[in-house]
Design a protein around this motif. Structure first.
Motif, PDB file in Angstrom:
ATOM      1  N   ASP A 122       0.868  -1.187   0.000  1.00 39.01           N
ATOM      2  CA  ASP A 122       0.000   0.000   0.000  1.00 39.01           C
ATOM      3  C   ASP A 122       0.905   1.237   0.000  1.00 39.01           C
ATOM      4  O   ASP A 122       1.414   1.637   1.033  1.00 39.01           O
ATOM      5  CB  ASP A 122      -0.909  -0.014   1.229  1.00 39.01           C
ATOM      6  CG  ASP A 122      -1.921   1.132   1.223  1.00 39.01           C
ATOM      7  OD1 ASP A 122      -1.811   2.035   0.359  1.00 39.01           O
ATOM      8  OD2 ASP A 122      -2.813   1.132   2.080  1.00 39.01           O
ATOM      9  N   ILE A 170       1.911   5.327  -1.467  1.00 38.12           N
ATOM     10  CA  ILE A 170       1.385   6.631  -1.880  1.00 38.12           C
ATOM     11  C   ILE A 170       2.543   7.465  -2.416  1.00 38.12           C
ATOM     12  O   ILE A 170       3.665   7.365  -1.923  1.00 38.12           O
ATOM     13  CB  ILE A 170       0.685   7.357  -0.703  1.00 38.12           C
ATOM     14  CG1 ILE A 170      -0.060   8.601  -1.194  1.00 38.12           C
ATOM     15  CG2 ILE A 170       1.678   7.716   0.404  1.00 38.12           C
ATOM     16  CD1 ILE A 170      -0.963   9.235  -0.139  1.00 38.12           C
ATOM     17  N   ARG A 179      -2.502   5.343  -4.842  1.00 37.79           N
ATOM     18  CA  ARG A 179      -2.818   6.569  -4.116  1.00 37.79           C
ATOM     19  C   ARG A 179      -1.767   7.638  -4.400  1.00 37.79           C
ATOM     20  O   ARG A 179      -0.583   7.324  -4.517  1.00 37.79           O
ATOM     21  CB  ARG A 179      -2.869   6.322  -2.598  1.00 37.79           C
ATOM     22  CG  ARG A 179      -3.878   5.286  -2.157  1.00 37.79           C
ATOM     23  CD  ARG A 179      -3.711   4.986  -0.668  1.00 37.79           C
ATOM     24  NE  ARG A 179      -4.577   3.913  -0.238  1.00 37.79           N
ATOM     25  CZ  ARG A 179      -5.819   4.084   0.201  1.00 37.79           C
ATOM     26  NH1 ARG A 179      -6.321   5.294   0.272  1.00 37.79           N
ATOM     27  NH2 ARG A 179      -6.537   3.048   0.589  1.00 37.79           N
ATOM     28  N   ASN A 214      -6.563   7.015  -6.839  1.00 40.92           N
ATOM     29  CA  ASN A 214      -7.043   7.863  -5.753  1.00 40.92           C
ATOM     30  C   ASN A 214      -6.060   9.024  -5.603  1.00 40.92           C
ATOM     31  O   ASN A 214      -5.028   8.892  -4.957  1.00 40.92           O
ATOM     32  CB  ASN A 214      -7.128   7.043  -4.469  1.00 40.92           C
ATOM     33  CG  ASN A 214      -7.652   7.842  -3.290  1.00 40.92           C
ATOM     34  OD1 ASN A 214      -7.809   9.055  -3.375  1.00 40.92           O
ATOM     35  ND2 ASN A 214      -7.902   7.165  -2.189  1.00 40.92           N
TER      36      ASN A 214
END
Length: 207
Positions: free
Chosen positions: A66, A68, A98, A123
């Motif tokens: 995960d 970003i 993200r 996102n």
């Protein structure tokens, strides 16, 4: 051409807020990233630093998959569809879902439309420089906010026999909600100081 002193200070402050924001969102950020001095910042990026050189990519503490990325759009242009596609292509190639885009100016209407159309794939949050010059959570009137996990939210609702719609609300556009990257349906725990009880806890449902 050397970057002006005012712009260096501006970018230094924005980067520091971004690093603290990522840490508060539970991404892996070391203290040296947050505590970096202006002199260290200049040493790292140079006196002729470009905004696009400040790109940051971090992974979640409990899930390295995960990730970003934080992109800093060039100050010399209004972010259009071509620039936006560059970021999306980079995210796709690196399997990043993200991102935060820091802009000095507004995006074009076409770029905003494209961002909305691709929201299910990417996102991407948009922050303007002015929103990041000061960390909103460090204001003395702002209480501590803690985002509940899905399990914690379920436990809270079951404990008090509540529906989420019965909780007080916080708008997804609220500056604090934006800082923590809150999404509709999440619940945040708010802890305030109390002269009588020591602390006062409330919960807000993101709408």
């Amino acid at each position: 051409m050397p970057t002006s002193e005012d712009e260096i200070i501006r970018l230094f402050r924005i980067r520091k807020t971004v690093m603290q924001m990522l840490k508060d969102r539970n991404y892996l950020v070391v203290d040296s990233d947050i505590d970096m001095t202006k002199e260290e910042f200049v040493e790292k990026y140079g006196h002729s630093m470009k905004r696009e050189d400040l790109t940051i990519c971090k992974a979640k503490k409990n899930d390295s998959s995960d990730q970003i990325c934080v992109f800093f759009a060039p100050s010399t242009e209004k972010v259009g569809i071509a620039r936006l596609r560059t970021y999306m292509n980079q995210m796709k190639s690196e399997n990043v879902l993200r991102a935060i885009l820091v802009v000095q100016d507004q995006m074009t209407t076409v770029a905003k439309t494209s961002l909305s159309e691709n929201a299910t794939k990417f996102n991407m949050e948009i922050f303007q420089d002015a929103e990041l010059l000061v960390n909103v959570t460090e204001h003395f009137l702002v209480p501590v906010h803690q985002v509940l996990t899905d399990e914690e939210k379920k436990s809270l609702l079951e404990r008090y026999t509540l529906r989420e719609s019965q909780l007080p609300r916080i708008q997804v556009t609220d500056p604090i909600a934006r800082y923590y990257g809150l999404k509709r349906g999440q619940v945040v725990k708010i802890i305030r100081s109390s002269d009588t009880a020591g602390r006062y806890v409330t919960f807000r449902y993101v709408v």
